[in-house]
Scaffold this active site. Structure first.
Site, PDB file in Angstrom:
ATOM      1  N   GLU A 163      37.540  25.286  68.021  1.00  0.00           N
ATOM      2  CA  GLU A 163      36.846  24.108  68.565  1.00  0.00           C
ATOM      3  C   GLU A 163      36.240  23.205  67.506  1.00  0.00           C
ATOM      4  O   GLU A 163      35.067  22.825  67.574  1.00  0.00           O
ATOM      5  CB  GLU A 163      35.781  24.539  69.586  1.00  0.00           C
ATOM      6  CG  GLU A 163      36.405  25.216  70.798  1.00  0.00           C
ATOM      7  CD  GLU A 163      35.487  25.288  72.013  1.00  0.00           C
ATOM      8  OE1 GLU A 163      34.318  24.901  71.901  1.00  0.00           O
ATOM      9  OE2 GLU A 163      35.972  25.725  73.070  1.00  0.00           O
ATOM     10  N   GLU A 372      40.853  30.310  75.539  1.00  0.00           N
ATOM     11  CA  GLU A 372      39.607  30.500  76.296  1.00  0.00           C
ATOM     12  C   GLU A 372      39.712  29.785  77.632  1.00  0.00           C
ATOM     13  O   GLU A 372      40.289  28.697  77.715  1.00  0.00           O
ATOM     14  CB  GLU A 372      38.374  29.937  75.557  1.00  0.00           C
ATOM     15  CG  GLU A 372      37.945  30.742  74.370  1.00  0.00           C
ATOM     16  CD  GLU A 372      36.687  30.196  73.700  1.00  0.00           C
ATOM     17  OE1 GLU A 372      35.800  29.664  74.395  1.00  0.00           O
ATOM     18  OE2 GLU A 372      36.619  30.305  72.464  1.00  0.00           O
TER      19      GLU A 372
HETATM   20  C1  BG6 Z   1      33.623  27.733  73.789  1.00  0.00           C
HETATM   21  C2  BG6 Z   1      33.334  28.520  72.541  1.00  0.00           C
HETATM   22  O1  BG6 Z   1      33.193  26.440  73.616  1.00  0.00           O
HETATM   23  O2  BG6 Z   1      33.003  28.077  74.965  1.00  0.00           O
HETATM   24  C3  BG6 Z   1      32.717  29.879  72.771  1.00  0.00           C
HETATM   25  O3  BG6 Z   1      34.474  28.642  71.735  1.00  0.00           O
HETATM   26  C4  BG6 Z   1      31.711  29.780  73.892  1.00  0.00           C
HETATM   27  O4  BG6 Z   1      32.160  30.317  71.567  1.00  0.00           O
HETATM   28  C5  BG6 Z   1      32.426  29.354  75.159  1.00  0.00           C
HETATM   29  O5  BG6 Z   1      30.955  30.935  74.105  1.00  0.00           O
HETATM   30  C6  BG6 Z   1      31.523  29.237  76.371  1.00  0.00           C
HETATM   31  O6  BG6 Z   1      30.482  28.347  76.106  1.00  0.00           O
HETATM   32  P1  BG6 Z   1      28.973  28.778  76.249  1.00  0.00           P
HETATM   33  O7  BG6 Z   1      28.180  27.639  75.705  1.00  0.00           O
HETATM   34  O8  BG6 Z   1      28.737  29.008  77.690  1.00  0.00           O
HETATM   35  O9  BG6 Z   1      28.809  30.020  75.434  1.00  0.00           O
END
Ligand code: BG6
Length: 472
Positions: A163, A372
């Site tokens: 990211e 993700e």
């Molecule tokens: C992504 C990241 O943006 O989203 C992760 O790569 C992150 O590291 C995931 O944990 C979920 O976002 P958040 O802010 O809910 O942890």
């Protein structure tokens, strides 16, 4: 009516984590501090010192991943565990830890998918200017070379930087920008240029050292809609798509700045300094696939009258717009009345997932993998140690259905790694915002016994994998 195709037989069903969010052991066995370890957090949420203590539980965790049936496991290497100062001396205990972890994963019959850098820049590099300093590019290249040499015999799939686009767009939240920087936006786009070079160099190195391996970038891609059929709203959607999504993939895949963003940077006096030879490096460093993270879509309008003040809004888009005055009149994040959102205000948009797969594949014609996608929620452990996370199951089900449609549309998709394999600490909302298939028994500050419990979604995903995506 749509004639659907099944998932490919060798589809990589997986799950993801990142080192700083899951490992803990932040200062143990020679690890140096990262920018995350030196940051401060609000009193009511956990820091990243212990997290899920995967460092000491990795054998149990990998055994659970095997039981889940994972074909691949995406995790990141902590740069400052290998190189405590980011560069220079290597930490043998760090080397040994990842050797053991990778062996454990391979012995479980799981394909490792390694992210080189997931938000946790070594603090020593940050003190020398971080990504504003071109020497960080050299440090990253050395770090990448070392990981390829150490683990390339077992790791076939690599991701460069997680990211990068979010680090630039949210520089003050997850980026590495010095808060006293005079012109933060200009500094961020300079950092972006340096990270792009670092990525390109890592891709070139990977291809030279490990001809059998594959490497790709891992941006966060949002599906971007125009708020209405008003032509100006469509211009705003294109602006935001270029600034948020395509800048990063155009640089990674084609080695060029796209015209819309270049002009935007020029108008706002944000152009990065490009040294001779830089563009050549960017043109040479090419990925083998595109990995991307997808959580939600974003809706944008050209100007204020289209906003629904006081109603729910996508916090990501609205935040971006507020963070940086430079984006004023370029796009405006607004509500999408057609979508539900989760407990944290993120829009749930599975069809947007299909749209995004189609769009990326159309633009770049490269194999895709999702690194993700998932639902953050306040899971509750019952007295008999169960977690009924039906909302997560539903979220994942409707997103996988859309992946199947995307494959049926002709998209070449080779894997899906939801966030997250196991509970871990979220970027800025603590451990209570959980994502995992496996519950970790701790609270924000009470570390309890760290026991692992399989959630309802664990058994569900196990069936999904066993049926190659047919039993949803
Ligand atoms: C992504 C990241 O943006 O989203 C992760 O790569 C992150 O590291 C995931 O944990 C979920 O976002 P958040 O802010 O809910 O942890």
């Amino acid at each position: 009516y749509k004639q659907t195709k099944p998932f490919p037989a060798d589809f990589l069903w997986g799950a993801s984590t990142s080192a700083y969010q899951v490992e803990g052991a932040w200062d143990q066995e020679g690890k140096g501090p990262s920018v995350i370890d030196m940051a401060t957090f609000p009193d009511n949420i956990s820091d990243f010192k212990v997290t899920s203590d995967h460092y000491h539980h990795f054998k149990t965790d990998v055994a659970l991943f095997k039981e889940l049936g994972l074909k691949t496991y995406r995790f990141s290497i902590s740069w400052s565990r290998l190189f405590p100062a980011g560069d220079g001396e290597i930490n043998p205990q760090g080397v040994a830890f990842y050797n053991q972890l990778i062996d454990e994963i391979c012995n479980a019959g799981i394909e490792p998918l390694v992210t080189l850098y997931h938000f946790d820049l070594p603090y020593a590099l940050q003190q020398q200017g971080g990504w504003s300093n071109r020497q960080t590019i050299d440090a990253f290249e050395r770090y990448a070379r070392t990981t390829f040499e150490l683990y390339g015999d077992r790791v076939k799939y690599w991701l460069t930087i997680n990211e990068q686009n979010m680090m630039i767009l949210k520089g003050d939240v997850i980026g590495t920008l010095d808060p006293n920087t005079e012109n933060p936006q200009k500094a961020l786009y300079q950092q972006n240029h340096h990270m792009m070079l670092a990525q390109a160099k890592a891709m070139i190195l990977c291809h030279t050292l490990l001809p059998q391996a594959k490497i790709g970038p891992a941006p966060n891609i949002s599906c971007i809609y125009a708020a209405s059929s008003k032509p100006e709203d469509n211009i705003a959607a294109q602006n935001y798509s270029s600034i948020r999504n395509w800048l990063y993939l155009d640089l990674a895949c084609h080695g060029r700045y796209n015209a819309l963003v270049w002009r935007f940077l020029e108008e706002k006096s944000l152009l990065p300094e490009i040294l001779s030879g830089d563009m050549e490096v960017l043109r040479q460093g090419k990925p083998d696939f595109i990995a991307f993270n997808y959580y939600a879509s974003t809706t944008v309008a050209a100007d204020a009258p289209n906003t629904h003040a006081g109603e729910k809004k996508d916090p990501r888009a609205v935040e971006d717009q507020q963070l940086a005055g430079v984006y004023k009149n370029v796009y405006l994040g607004v509500d999408n009345p057609h979508l539900e959102h989760n407990e944290f205000g993120w829009y749930i948009d599975p069809v947007g997932f299909r749209v995004t797969c189609r769009e990326i594949y159309e633009r770049y014609a490269m194999p895709l993998i999702i690194t993700e996608n998932g639902l953050g929620a306040f899971d509750k452990l019952t007295a008999d140690k169960k977690v009924y996370d039906d909302n997560r199951i539903n979220y994942l089900r409707i997103h996988i259905e859309q992946l199947k449609l995307a494959i049926s549309d002709g998209v070449e998709l080779f894997g899906y790694c939801p966030w997250s394999a196991i509970d871990l600490v979220s970027t800025h909302q603590g451990i209570s915002k959980r994502y995992g298939f496996i519950y970790v028994n701790r609270d924000e500050h009470d570390l309890k016994d760290m026991a692992r419990y399989r959630k309802k979604s664990f058994f569900w995903y196990q069936r999904v994998i066993a049926s190659n995506g047919e039993d949803l």
